[in-house]
Design an enzyme around this catalytic site. Structure first.
Site, PDB file in Angstrom:
ATOM      1  N   LYS A   6       0.980  -1.193   0.027  1.00  0.00           N
ATOM      2  CA  LYS A   6      -0.026  -0.068   0.007  1.00  0.00           C
ATOM      3  C   LYS A   6       0.845   1.137   0.011  1.00  0.00           C
ATOM      4  CE  LYS A   6      -0.416  -0.285   4.988  1.00  0.00           C
ATOM      5  NZ  LYS A   6      -1.045  -0.728   6.073  1.00  0.00           N
TER       6      LYS A   6
ATOM      7  N   TYR B 245      16.788  29.843   7.795  1.00  0.00           N
ATOM      8  CA  TYR B 245      15.646  30.455   8.115  1.00  0.00           C
ATOM      9  C   TYR B 245      15.461  30.388   9.805  1.00  0.00           C
ATOM     10  CZ  TYR B 245      13.597  30.383   3.379  1.00  0.00           C
ATOM     11  OH  TYR B 245      13.392  30.759   2.386  1.00  0.00           O
TER      12      TYR B 245
HETATM   13  C1  LIG Z   1       0.041  -1.705   6.809  1.00  0.00           C
HETATM   14  C2  LIG Z   1      -0.615  -2.849   7.217  1.00  0.00           C
HETATM   15  C3  LIG Z   1       0.398  -4.145   7.496  1.00  0.00           C
HETATM   16  C4  LIG Z   1       1.668  -4.082   7.428  1.00  0.00           C
HETATM   17  O1  LIG Z   1       2.152  -3.448   8.631  1.00  0.00           O
HETATM   18  P1  LIG Z   1       3.807  -3.151   8.867  1.00  0.00           P
HETATM   19  O2  LIG Z   1       3.834  -2.721  10.333  1.00  0.00           O
HETATM   20  O3  LIG Z   1       4.357  -2.214   7.992  1.00  0.00           O
HETATM   21  O4  LIG Z   1       4.578  -4.598   8.501  1.00  0.00           O
HETATM   22  C5  LIG Z   1      -0.371  -5.330   7.954  1.00  0.00           C
HETATM   23  N1  LIG Z   1      -1.673  -5.549   7.938  1.00  0.00           N
HETATM   24  C6  LIG Z   1      -2.395  -4.313   7.844  1.00  0.00           C
HETATM   25  C7  LIG Z   1      -3.907  -4.433   8.150  1.00  0.00           C
HETATM   26  C8  LIG Z   1      -1.941  -3.201   7.428  1.00  0.00           C
HETATM   27  O5  LIG Z   1      -2.841  -2.251   7.366  1.00  0.00           O
END
Ligand SMILES: *Cc1c(COP(=O)(O)O)cnc(C)c1O
Length: 358
Positions: free
Chosen positions: A35, A259
């Protein structure tokens, strides 16, 4: 537009990190989480590299999954947020996506739908995170309904940890027990395959490794645990963020840099200006002293991060730097987790931001 700042992706490191997942997960099936543009690493490139090596890919929403299918990815694809509305559900049917149902209206929409082909469906139960998921009672009932539905080919059970990055946190054990209790109740009918572990649980909670694991961050070589580094876990960084020195300057003791004049030199200092800033995904909140690697040596960031520049104190550099030399913002050294720590955030966020154009 080609900018000086550059993100490089090391696919060999990705393969290596997948082998670390395997070393913890035994025979569990692997659902690689890609994702958010594969945490900034480029969703399609990562999917193409992983497609023969994992059992499924996971994205957040249907739109991401459709992009993968249109690009010819034939793997199983789990949609972690499931469908948001009826058209999404149609797309799940059309593209054979596997939605997560985490709300009763989703279960009902699926039951009442007129899909031609049944879907593999993931039922998400809330075991204590209180973000997505049905209650245990709702899940038990929904499971029965879905099991009897011609719209559903197979049902999987899943849940998600709130605090797996802190292995000592008491909620982890509670969530595991609630999950096991529900799974046992459902198993009286037919034992569903199940999934609980994200990266943090994969490396720290063997009892949470069920039929499927769902690694995200560890695939990309950042640490999922608050108190253990990626190197300690045997992980290798996949992303390397670098840029170049575009100016060298000398600043007298007592003069301020950048800045807000927030950094004041206590000695006469040699400063390198690097062409990277928060516009490129380098965190604006990186504090003075955050390491930037020049000529294999960590040099401290000084002054505020600008939109497309940062200043680094190279007074202690052993070899003379010149305009055009490379500066590494994260990769092997410093690791993204170190930069995240000194910026008040987590590696996940930095990777997503820096890699948004991948
Ligand atoms: C994003 C996500 C993961 C992966 O999590 P990590 O901490 O990056 O390993 C697994 N399960 C779900 C439901 C998620 O939303």
């Amino acid at each position: 537009m080609q900018r000086t700042a550059s993100v490089e992706i090391n696919l060999n490191a990705l393969t290596h990190n997948l082998s670390v997942v395997r070393s913890h997960a035994g025979n569990a099936k692997i659902m690689a989480v890609i994702k958010a543009n594969a945490y900034g690493h480029g969703m399609l490139k990562i999917a193409q590299h992983l497609q023969d090596k994992v059992d499924a890919l996971a994205v957040a929403c249907v739109e991401e999954a459709v992009v993968l299918r249109e690009a010819g990815i034939n793997n199983r694809i789990v949609v972690l947020q499931g469908f948001h509305h009826a058209q999404h559900l149609q797309l799940c049917g059309q593209y054979q996506l596997e939605p997560v149902c985490h709300q009763l209206w989703q279960v009902n929409l699926l039951l009442e739908s007129s899909l031609n082909q049944p879907l593999k469906t993931w039922l998400k139960v809330d075991t204590g995170m209180h973000r997505l998921g049905l209650s245990a009672d709702e899940a038990e009932h929904a499971y029965q309904q879905l099991a009897n539905s011609a719209r559903v080919e197979k049902i999987y059970l899943m849940s998600h940890f709130a605090n797996a990055d802190e292995p000592e946190n008491a909620l982890n054990q509670q969530q595991l027990e609630r999950f096991n209790t529900l799974h046992s109740a459902l198993s009286l009918q037919s034992s569903p395959e199940s999934s609980l572990a994200n990266s943090a649980a994969i490396v720290s909670m063997p009892a949470a490794i069920k039929d499927w694991v769902r690694p995200g961050i560890m695939l990309y070589g950042a640490s999922p645990l608050a108190n253990k580094s990626a190197a300690e876990l045997g992980l290798k960084p996949v992303m390397r963020l670098s840029s170049k020195i575009i100016a060298l300057t000398e600043v007298k003791a007592g003069e301020a840099i950048g800045y807000g004049s927030s950094w004041i030199c206590d000695l006469d200092s040699k400063i390198a200006v690097i062409s990277i800033g928060y516009g490129d995904g380098y965190p604006r909140h990186a504090s003075a002293g955050t390491g930037v690697c020049i000529h294999d040596q960590l040099c401290p960031l000084v002054g505020r991060v600008s939109m497309d520049m940062v200043c680094v104190d190279i007074s202690k550099l052993k070899s003379p730097a010149k305009v055009g030399d490379e500066a590494v913002l994260w990769g092997e050294n410093p690791g993204v987790d170190e930069v995240a720590k000194s910026s008040g955030t987590i590696g996940y966020e930095l990777l997503c931001h820096a890699g948004k154009d991948q």
